[in-house]
Design a protein around this motif. Structure first.
Motif, PDB file in Angstrom:
ATOM      1  N   THR A 232       0.819  -1.210   0.000  1.00  0.00           N
ATOM      2  CA  THR A 232       0.000   0.000   0.000  1.00  0.00           C
ATOM      3  C   THR A 232       0.851   1.258   0.000  1.00  0.00           C
ATOM      4  O   THR A 232       1.985   1.276   0.488  1.00  0.00           O
ATOM      5  N   LEU A 233       0.259   2.306  -0.530  1.00  0.00           N
ATOM      6  CA  LEU A 233       0.891   3.624  -0.621  1.00  0.00           C
ATOM      7  C   LEU A 233      -0.029   4.613   0.076  1.00  0.00           C
ATOM      8  O   LEU A 233      -1.223   4.668  -0.223  1.00  0.00           O
ATOM      9  N   ASN A 234       0.506   5.382   1.012  1.00  0.00           N
ATOM     10  CA  ASN A 234      -0.305   6.333   1.781  1.00  0.00           C
ATOM     11  C   ASN A 234      -0.326   7.736   1.194  1.00  0.00           C
ATOM     12  O   ASN A 234      -1.302   8.467   1.382  1.00  0.00           O
ATOM     13  N   CYS A 235       0.753   8.118   0.510  1.00  0.00           N
ATOM     14  CA  CYS A 235       0.824   9.517   0.081  1.00  0.00           C
ATOM     15  C   CYS A 235       1.778   9.669  -1.098  1.00  0.00           C
ATOM     16  O   CYS A 235       2.835   9.024  -1.141  1.00  0.00           O
ATOM     17  N   VAL A 236       1.390  10.508  -2.032  1.00  0.00           N
ATOM     18  CA  VAL A 236       2.272  10.953  -3.101  1.00  0.00           C
ATOM     19  C   VAL A 236       2.491  12.449  -2.924  1.00  0.00           C
ATOM     20  O   VAL A 236       1.533  13.213  -2.735  1.00  0.00           O
ATOM     21  N   VAL A 237       3.749  12.862  -2.946  1.00  0.00           N
ATOM     22  CA  VAL A 237       4.110  14.275  -2.841  1.00  0.00           C
ATOM     23  C   VAL A 237       4.705  14.717  -4.170  1.00  0.00           C
ATOM     24  O   VAL A 237       5.727  14.187  -4.608  1.00  0.00           O
ATOM     25  N   LEU A 238       4.049  15.668  -4.803  1.00  0.00           N
ATOM     26  CA  LEU A 238       4.590  16.330  -5.991  1.00  0.00           C
ATOM     27  C   LEU A 238       5.159  17.661  -5.515  1.00  0.00           C
ATOM     28  O   LEU A 238       4.451  18.442  -4.872  1.00  0.00           O
ATOM     29  N   SER A 239       6.426  17.923  -5.819  1.00  0.00           N
ATOM     30  CA  SER A 239       7.078  19.073  -5.207  1.00  0.00           C
ATOM     31  C   SER A 239       7.933  19.845  -6.192  1.00  0.00           C
ATOM     32  O   SER A 239       8.453  19.300  -7.173  1.00  0.00           O
ATOM     33  N   GLY A 240       8.081  21.133  -5.908  1.00  0.00           N
ATOM     34  CA  GLY A 240       9.087  21.938  -6.574  1.00  0.00           C
ATOM     35  C   GLY A 240      10.413  21.775  -5.867  1.00  0.00           C
ATOM     36  O   GLY A 240      10.588  20.910  -5.010  1.00  0.00           O
ATOM     37  N   GLY A 241      11.387  22.613  -6.234  1.00  0.00           N
ATOM     38  CA  GLY A 241      12.651  22.628  -5.517  1.00  0.00           C
ATOM     39  C   GLY A 241      13.730  21.715  -6.033  1.00  0.00           C
ATOM     40  O   GLY A 241      14.765  21.562  -5.394  1.00  0.00           O
TER      41      GLY A 241
ATOM     42  N   ASP B 299      16.932  29.971  -3.828  1.00  0.00           N
ATOM     43  CA  ASP B 299      17.385  29.426  -2.554  1.00  0.00           C
ATOM     44  C   ASP B 299      16.235  29.119  -1.596  1.00  0.00           C
ATOM     45  O   ASP B 299      16.460  28.803  -0.427  1.00  0.00           O
ATOM     46  N   VAL B 300      14.989  29.206  -2.074  1.00  0.00           N
ATOM     47  CA  VAL B 300      13.825  28.832  -1.270  1.00  0.00           C
ATOM     48  C   VAL B 300      13.190  27.604  -1.911  1.00  0.00           C
ATOM     49  O   VAL B 300      12.798  27.631  -3.074  1.00  0.00           O
ATOM     50  N   ARG B 301      13.111  26.517  -1.147  1.00  0.00           N
ATOM     51  CA  ARG B 301      12.572  25.265  -1.694  1.00  0.00           C
ATOM     52  C   ARG B 301      11.587  24.660  -0.696  1.00  0.00           C
ATOM     53  O   ARG B 301      11.657  24.938   0.501  1.00  0.00           O
ATOM     54  N   PRO B 302      10.686  23.806  -1.168  1.00  0.00           N
ATOM     55  CA  PRO B 302       9.786  23.114  -0.243  1.00  0.00           C
ATOM     56  C   PRO B 302      10.584  22.301   0.770  1.00  0.00           C
ATOM     57  O   PRO B 302      11.512  21.579   0.404  1.00  0.00           O
ATOM     58  N   ASP B 303      10.213  22.431   2.034  1.00  0.00           N
ATOM     59  CA  ASP B 303      10.916  21.713   3.088  1.00  0.00           C
ATOM     60  C   ASP B 303       9.926  20.870   3.885  1.00  0.00           C
ATOM     61  O   ASP B 303       8.751  20.740   3.515  1.00  0.00           O
ATOM     62  N   GLY B 304      10.402  20.313   4.996  1.00  0.00           N
ATOM     63  CA  GLY B 304       9.550  19.462   5.803  1.00  0.00           C
ATOM     64  C   GLY B 304       8.324  20.176   6.330  1.00  0.00           C
ATOM     65  O   GLY B 304       7.230  19.601   6.379  1.00  0.00           O
ATOM     66  N   ARG B 305       8.469  21.437   6.707  1.00  0.00           N
ATOM     67  CA  ARG B 305       7.328  22.185   7.223  1.00  0.00           C
ATOM     68  C   ARG B 305       6.261  22.376   6.156  1.00  0.00           C
ATOM     69  O   ARG B 305       5.064  22.283   6.436  1.00  0.00           O
ATOM     70  N   MET B 306       6.697  22.620   4.923  1.00  0.00           N
ATOM     71  CA  MET B 306       5.736  22.800   3.846  1.00  0.00           C
ATOM     72  C   MET B 306       5.019  21.487   3.530  1.00  0.00           C
ATOM     73  O   MET B 306       3.802  21.462   3.302  1.00  0.00           O
TER      74      MET B 306
ATOM     75  N   LEU C 117      12.693  17.090  -2.208  1.00  0.00           N
ATOM     76  CA  LEU C 117      12.376  15.796  -1.609  1.00  0.00           C
ATOM     77  C   LEU C 117      12.220  15.907  -0.092  1.00  0.00           C
ATOM     78  O   LEU C 117      11.606  15.045   0.536  1.00  0.00           O
ATOM     79  N   ALA C 118      12.750  16.969   0.491  1.00  0.00           N
ATOM     80  CA  ALA C 118      12.595  17.183   1.938  1.00  0.00           C
ATOM     81  C   ALA C 118      11.123  17.329   2.323  1.00  0.00           C
ATOM     82  O   ALA C 118      10.739  17.004   3.460  1.00  0.00           O
ATOM     83  N   ALA C 119      10.291  17.813   1.396  1.00  0.00           N
ATOM     84  CA  ALA C 119       8.867  17.982   1.702  1.00  0.00           C
ATOM     85  C   ALA C 119       8.214  16.649   2.036  1.00  0.00           C
ATOM     86  O   ALA C 119       7.293  16.584   2.863  1.00  0.00           O
ATOM     87  N   SER C 120       8.684  15.576   1.411  1.00  0.00           N
ATOM     88  CA  SER C 120       8.086  14.265   1.661  1.00  0.00           C
ATOM     89  C   SER C 120       8.409  13.768   3.069  1.00  0.00           C
ATOM     90  O   SER C 120       7.628  13.009   3.659  1.00  0.00           O
ATOM     91  N   CYS C 121       9.534  14.188   3.617  1.00  0.00           N
ATOM     92  CA  CYS C 121       9.858  13.823   5.005  1.00  0.00           C
ATOM     93  C   CYS C 121       8.866  14.484   5.966  1.00  0.00           C
ATOM     94  O   CYS C 121       8.373  13.846   6.906  1.00  0.00           O
ATOM     95  N   GLY C 122       8.568  15.746   5.741  1.00  0.00           N
ATOM     96  CA  GLY C 122       7.575  16.427   6.571  1.00  0.00           C
ATOM     97  C   GLY C 122       6.199  15.825   6.415  1.00  0.00           C
ATOM     98  O   GLY C 122       5.439  15.709   7.390  1.00  0.00           O
ATOM     99  N   ALA C 123       5.869  15.439   5.183  1.00  0.00           N
ATOM    100  CA  ALA C 123       4.579  14.795   4.949  1.00  0.00           C
ATOM    101  C   ALA C 123       4.474  13.494   5.728  1.00  0.00           C
ATOM    102  O   ALA C 123       3.457  13.201   6.363  1.00  0.00           O
ATOM    103  N   ALA C 124       5.555  12.707   5.712  1.00  0.00           N
ATOM    104  CA  ALA C 124       5.562  11.440   6.436  1.00  0.00           C
ATOM    105  C   ALA C 124       5.412  11.662   7.938  1.00  0.00           C
ATOM    106  O   ALA C 124       4.681  10.931   8.626  1.00  0.00           O
ATOM    107  N   GLU C 125       6.076  12.666   8.466  1.00  0.00           N
ATOM    108  CA  GLU C 125       5.997  12.928   9.900  1.00  0.00           C
ATOM    109  C   GLU C 125       4.591  13.360  10.297  1.00  0.00           C
ATOM    110  O   GLU C 125       4.086  12.971  11.371  1.00  0.00           O
ATOM    111  N   GLU C 126       3.933  14.153   9.454  1.00  0.00           N
ATOM    112  CA  GLU C 126       2.565  14.574   9.758  1.00  0.00           C
ATOM    113  C   GLU C 126       1.599  13.386   9.674  1.00  0.00           C
ATOM    114  O   GLU C 126       0.672  13.272  10.493  1.00  0.00           O
ATOM    115  N   LEU C 127       1.806  12.515   8.716  1.00  0.00           N
ATOM    116  CA  LEU C 127       0.984  11.311   8.636  1.00  0.00           C
ATOM    117  C   LEU C 127       1.175  10.452   9.887  1.00  0.00           C
ATOM    118  O   LEU C 127       0.206   9.909  10.434  1.00  0.00           O
TER     119      LEU C 127
END
Length: 322
Positions: free
Chosen positions: A62-71, A117-124, A76-86
């Motif tokens: 199973t797959l819980n989440c797909v993150v499409l991101s800029g940066g 120099d601004v990219r999606p991060d874990g918080r985003m 890819l750091a955004a997916s770490c934040g997504a995982a932590e929120e899940l």
């Protein structure tokens, strides 16, 4: 129930987080109870996370989440934040001592728009998941948002003559079968309406008032394709009941949408990636799911160009006469 957006599909949540000033963001698609996942990667320069896990022979189902991101790869750091929120919401694979959310991700290169120099991060990433689970977007926002915030198309002649693109979405149905697609279109090539052949966004002429065909752009003396800075990333969501092998075939078939709506596509400088999430509610032939998903993704790509607005000194389709 009328289905107008992927967030109308039972068990599917989606939302974006955007930094408009910096020209970047991320978009998440969440299935808390898990969906059958798959992926197809055809571009020559992908930036991805957890794609090997989606192969049919791998054991996680199973797959819980797909993150499409800029940066670019930084995103890819955004997916770490997504995982932590899940995880905070108890969503993920039960491993006995807790849960491990299964999160796959792909990124586009948008560093040339807004602030490099601004990219999606874990918080985003976490913010996007919170907004998705809270149903803050009753219909997914489109255009210059999320993973589409800094997207551009038509870069065969370099960045000075490209056009603004964005995030697009579409739904296609056949009886009880629903296939939805969301796409962040940051292609090297032009976006073309596959039904009419009309060019919607792409390489601008030297006078910046019309769109050149790819053939004309190739012959232009200023043609200079930027290296590894282009990608179209997508997520197809369907209520079909599929195995991982069947979902992989749907992802492969859906890639035809790129060839129909982006010219050229799958170049050595694109990182084209398509994820599939199948929620398992409806029995349908695999080929029908693939054809319906392809139609949804074609329209999502066109939607990305039509919903974009001019920004960062770039024109969008809505800025051209006719």
């Amino acid at each position: 129930m009328s289905i107008h957006s992927i967030v109308d599909i039972p068990g599917v949540y989606a939302a974006s987080a955007t930094n408009a000033e910096a020209g970047t963001g991320c978009t998440v698609v969440v299935c808390p109870t898990g969906a059958t996942g798959a992926v197809d990667v055809r571009g020559g320069a992908p930036a991805t996370r957890e794609t090997d896990l989606l192969r049919p022979e791998e054991t996680v189902q199973t797959l819980n989440c797909v993150v499409l991101s800029g940066g670019s790869a930084y995103g890819l750091a955004a997916s770490c934040g997504a995982a932590e929120e899940l995880e905070r919401n108890g969503i993920g694979l039960n491993v006995g001592v807790g849960v491990v959310p299964i999160v796959s991700s792909a990124c586009v290169f948008d560093l040339a728009c807004g602030s490099a120099d601004v990219r999606p991060d874990g918080r985003m990433g976490a913010d996007a998941v919170r907004r998705a689970l809270g149903r803050e977007e009753t219909t997914l926002s489109l255009g210059n948002v999320g993973a589409g915030a800094g997207c551009t198309v038509g870069k065969l002649c370099g960045p000075a003559r490209c056009m603004k693109s964005g995030l697009g979405e579409s739904i296609a149905t056949h009886g009880g079968l629903v296939c939805g697609a969301v796409a962040a279109v940051n292609a090297c090539g032009n976006v073309v309406d596959p039904r009419t052949g009309d060019q919607i966004a792409g390489v601008l002429s030297p006078t910046l008032d019309s769109i050149m065909t790819p053939e004309e752009a190739w012959d232009d003396a200023s043609a200079s394709m930027p290296l590894r800075t282009n990608t179209t990333i997508s997520c197809v969501v369907t209520n079909a009941r599929l195995t991982k092998a069947q979902a992989t075939k749907v992802a492969q078939m859906s890639a035809d949408a790129y060839a129909h709506a982006i010219r050229p596509t799958h170049t050595t400088n694109d990182g084209d990636t398509i994820f599939v999430m199948a929620t398992g509610e409806v029995e349908a032939p695999v080929d029908l799911v693939g054809v319906t998903s392809t139609r949804a993704l074609e329209d999502a790509i066109v939607s990305a160009a039509l919903h974009a607005r001019g920004a960062y000194g770039l024109k969008a389709a809505c800025d051209l006469a006719g």
